[in-house]
Design a protein around this motif. Structure first.
Motif, PDB file in Angstrom:
ATOM      1  N   ASP A  49     -52.117  -1.104   0.981  1.00  0.00           N
ATOM      2  CA  ASP A  49     -51.348  -1.241   2.225  1.00  0.00           C
ATOM      3  C   ASP A  49     -52.235  -1.075   3.444  1.00  0.00           C
ATOM      4  O   ASP A  49     -51.937  -1.609   4.512  1.00  0.00           O
ATOM      5  CB  ASP A  49     -50.226  -0.198   2.280  1.00  0.00           C
ATOM      6  CG  ASP A  49     -49.172  -0.433   1.213  1.00  0.00           C
ATOM      7  OD1 ASP A  49     -48.909  -1.590   0.856  1.00  0.00           O
ATOM      8  OD2 ASP A  49     -48.612   0.565   0.719  1.00  0.00           O
ATOM      9  N   GLU A  71     -50.122   1.713  -3.365  1.00  0.00           N
ATOM     10  CA  GLU A  71     -49.326   2.210  -4.491  1.00  0.00           C
ATOM     11  C   GLU A  71     -49.769   1.564  -5.782  1.00  0.00           C
ATOM     12  O   GLU A  71     -50.265   0.435  -5.815  1.00  0.00           O
ATOM     13  CB  GLU A  71     -47.836   1.984  -4.252  1.00  0.00           C
ATOM     14  CG  GLU A  71     -47.409   0.558  -4.182  1.00  0.00           C
ATOM     15  CD  GLU A  71     -45.921   0.432  -3.909  1.00  0.00           C
ATOM     16  OE1 GLU A  71     -45.298  -0.421  -4.567  1.00  0.00           O
ATOM     17  OE2 GLU A  71     -45.383   1.170  -3.066  1.00  0.00           O
ATOM     18  N   ASP A 124     -49.396  -0.192  -9.263  1.00  0.00           N
ATOM     19  CA  ASP A 124     -48.514  -1.182  -9.873  1.00  0.00           C
ATOM     20  C   ASP A 124     -48.831  -1.217 -11.360  1.00  0.00           C
ATOM     21  O   ASP A 124     -49.847  -1.753 -11.785  1.00  0.00           O
ATOM     22  CB  ASP A 124     -48.739  -2.559  -9.235  1.00  0.00           C
ATOM     23  CG  ASP A 124     -47.796  -3.619  -9.759  1.00  0.00           C
ATOM     24  OD1 ASP A 124     -46.776  -3.258 -10.383  1.00  0.00           O
ATOM     25  OD2 ASP A 124     -48.078  -4.818  -9.546  1.00  0.00           O
ATOM     26  N   ARG A 125     -47.970  -0.594 -12.138  1.00  0.00           N
ATOM     27  CA  ARG A 125     -48.171  -0.510 -13.584  1.00  0.00           C
ATOM     28  C   ARG A 125     -47.078  -1.344 -14.255  1.00  0.00           C
ATOM     29  O   ARG A 125     -45.893  -1.095 -14.083  1.00  0.00           O
ATOM     30  CB  ARG A 125     -48.077   0.943 -14.042  1.00  0.00           C
ATOM     31  CG  ARG A 125     -48.388   1.181 -15.505  1.00  0.00           C
ATOM     32  CD  ARG A 125     -48.233   2.637 -15.878  1.00  0.00           C
ATOM     33  NE  ARG A 125     -49.204   3.516 -15.254  1.00  0.00           N
ATOM     34  CZ  ARG A 125     -50.431   3.761 -15.733  1.00  0.00           C
ATOM     35  NH1 ARG A 125     -50.835   3.164 -16.828  1.00  0.00           N
ATOM     36  NH2 ARG A 125     -51.228   4.598 -15.118  1.00  0.00           N
ATOM     37  N   ASP A 126     -47.510  -2.375 -14.997  1.00  0.00           N
ATOM     38  CA  ASP A 126     -46.547  -3.206 -15.729  1.00  0.00           C
ATOM     39  C   ASP A 126     -47.171  -3.666 -17.037  1.00  0.00           C
ATOM     40  O   ASP A 126     -48.251  -3.217 -17.407  1.00  0.00           O
ATOM     41  CB  ASP A 126     -46.069  -4.392 -14.868  1.00  0.00           C
ATOM     42  CG  ASP A 126     -47.192  -5.315 -14.428  1.00  0.00           C
ATOM     43  OD1 ASP A 126     -48.270  -5.325 -15.063  1.00  0.00           O
ATOM     44  OD2 ASP A 126     -46.993  -6.046 -13.443  1.00  0.00           O
ATOM     45  N   HIS A 179     -47.973   6.989 -12.149  1.00  0.00           N
ATOM     46  CA  HIS A 179     -46.773   6.256 -12.558  1.00  0.00           C
ATOM     47  C   HIS A 179     -46.554   5.069 -11.631  1.00  0.00           C
ATOM     48  O   HIS A 179     -47.074   5.022 -10.514  1.00  0.00           O
ATOM     49  CB  HIS A 179     -45.543   7.178 -12.597  1.00  0.00           C
ATOM     50  CG  HIS A 179     -45.252   7.841 -11.286  1.00  0.00           C
ATOM     51  ND1 HIS A 179     -44.571   7.229 -10.269  1.00  0.00           N
ATOM     52  CD2 HIS A 179     -45.591   9.073 -10.818  1.00  0.00           C
ATOM     53  CE1 HIS A 179     -44.477   8.046  -9.236  1.00  0.00           C
ATOM     54  NE2 HIS A 179     -45.090   9.181  -9.545  1.00  0.00           N
ATOM     55  N   ASP A 180     -45.798   4.091 -12.089  1.00  0.00           N
ATOM     56  CA  ASP A 180     -45.527   2.884 -11.326  1.00  0.00           C
ATOM     57  C   ASP A 180     -44.945   3.229  -9.958  1.00  0.00           C
ATOM     58  O   ASP A 180     -44.101   4.121  -9.837  1.00  0.00           O
ATOM     59  CB  ASP A 180     -44.567   1.979 -12.100  1.00  0.00           C
ATOM     60  CG  ASP A 180     -44.438   0.604 -11.479  1.00  0.00           C
ATOM     61  OD1 ASP A 180     -45.443   0.067 -10.980  1.00  0.00           O
ATOM     62  OD2 ASP A 180     -43.316   0.058 -11.495  1.00  0.00           O
ATOM     63  N   ASP A 181     -45.409   2.550  -8.934  1.00  0.00           N
ATOM     64  CA  ASP A 181     -44.972   2.722  -7.539  1.00  0.00           C
ATOM     65  C   ASP A 181     -45.401   4.050  -6.925  1.00  0.00           C
ATOM     66  O   ASP A 181     -44.904   4.427  -5.861  1.00  0.00           O
ATOM     67  CB  ASP A 181     -43.456   2.547  -7.392  1.00  0.00           C
ATOM     68  CG  ASP A 181     -42.998   1.146  -7.756  1.00  0.00           C
ATOM     69  OD1 ASP A 181     -43.787   0.195  -7.549  1.00  0.00           O
ATOM     70  OD2 ASP A 181     -41.868   0.997  -8.245  1.00  0.00           O
ATOM     71  N   GLN A 182     -46.315   4.759  -7.558  1.00  0.00           N
ATOM     72  CA  GLN A 182     -46.824   6.021  -7.000  1.00  0.00           C
ATOM     73  C   GLN A 182     -47.721   5.722  -5.804  1.00  0.00           C
ATOM     74  O   GLN A 182     -48.640   4.913  -5.892  1.00  0.00           O
ATOM     75  CB  GLN A 182     -47.620   6.783  -8.063  1.00  0.00           C
ATOM     76  CG  GLN A 182     -48.285   8.045  -7.536  1.00  0.00           C
ATOM     77  CD  GLN A 182     -49.070   8.764  -8.622  1.00  0.00           C
ATOM     78  OE1 GLN A 182     -48.783   8.636  -9.804  1.00  0.00           O
ATOM     79  NE2 GLN A 182     -50.078   9.523  -8.209  1.00  0.00           N
ATOM     80  N   ASN A 183     -47.468   6.381  -4.681  1.00  0.00           N
ATOM     81  CA  ASN A 183     -48.345   6.276  -3.516  1.00  0.00           C
ATOM     82  C   ASN A 183     -49.614   7.056  -3.794  1.00  0.00           C
ATOM     83  O   ASN A 183     -49.571   8.137  -4.395  1.00  0.00           O
ATOM     84  CB  ASN A 183     -47.663   6.823  -2.261  1.00  0.00           C
ATOM     85  CG  ASN A 183     -46.530   5.948  -1.810  1.00  0.00           C
ATOM     86  OD1 ASN A 183     -46.650   4.727  -1.818  1.00  0.00           O
ATOM     87  ND2 ASN A 183     -45.428   6.548  -1.410  1.00  0.00           N
ATOM     88  N   ASP A 229     -52.012  -1.825  -5.314  1.00  0.00           N
ATOM     89  CA  ASP A 229     -51.635  -2.675  -4.185  1.00  0.00           C
ATOM     90  C   ASP A 229     -51.962  -1.943  -2.888  1.00  0.00           C
ATOM     91  O   ASP A 229     -51.367  -0.916  -2.579  1.00  0.00           O
ATOM     92  CB  ASP A 229     -50.139  -3.013  -4.227  1.00  0.00           C
ATOM     93  CG  ASP A 229     -49.783  -3.898  -5.401  1.00  0.00           C
ATOM     94  OD1 ASP A 229     -50.659  -4.673  -5.844  1.00  0.00           O
ATOM     95  OD2 ASP A 229     -48.635  -3.832  -5.868  1.00  0.00           O
TER      96      ASP A 229
END
Length: 139
Positions: free
Chosen positions: A134, A121, A123-125, A66-70, A132
């Motif tokens: 880190d 993380e 990035d799903r859009d 899912h979006d923003d998932q680490n 992305d």
């Protein structure tokens, strides 16, 4: 006499200004290129202990993430696609990743054969899926 004094003052000012300029240029050249993998080893430090974020695969992350998932991925960066954009590959597939130059480990050369671990993380859009980054760790 007055003209000689002005000339001497001008000459001293010019010499001091030149010396300072040379010192600044020499200092800048001594630092060298500051892009990916050029800083001395150990220049960037951070937490290096265990993580509660499990290692996953490209396939699992793209299908169920899912979006923003680490997440943590292990595999290879197989191509540079321009700017901060790269393609990552593991045994299950490929995905687009984004890495800022400052995220590359200092003093380490990374190519398409180097196995790395990426922390970041998802990035799903509406434009698709990208990871992305880190942190990069060479395995």
């Amino acid at each position: 006499m007055i003209q000689t004094t002005r000339f001497n003052r001008f000459t001293r000012t010019l010499l001091v200004t030149s010396a300072l300029s040379c010192a600044l240029v020499a200092g800048a050249q001594a630092q060298g290129y500051a892009g990916p993998s050029s800083a001395p080893t150990g220049a960037r430090q951070g937490y290096a202990g265990p993580s509660s974020v499990p290692v996953t695969t490209v396939k699992a992350l793209t299908e169920t993430g899912h979006d923003d998932q680490n997440a943590v991925l292990r595999g290879r960066i197989v191509s540079h696609d321009g700017g901060d954009h790269y393609t990552f590959e593991d045994d299950t597939g490929r995905m687009k990743i984004e890495i800022d130059d400052k995220r590359f480990p200092a003093g380490v050369r990374i190519d398409e054969k180097t196995v790395v671990e990426l922390e970041g993380e998802l990035d799903r859009d509406r434009h698709g899926v990208e990871f992305d980054v880190d942190r990069i760790r060479v395995m």
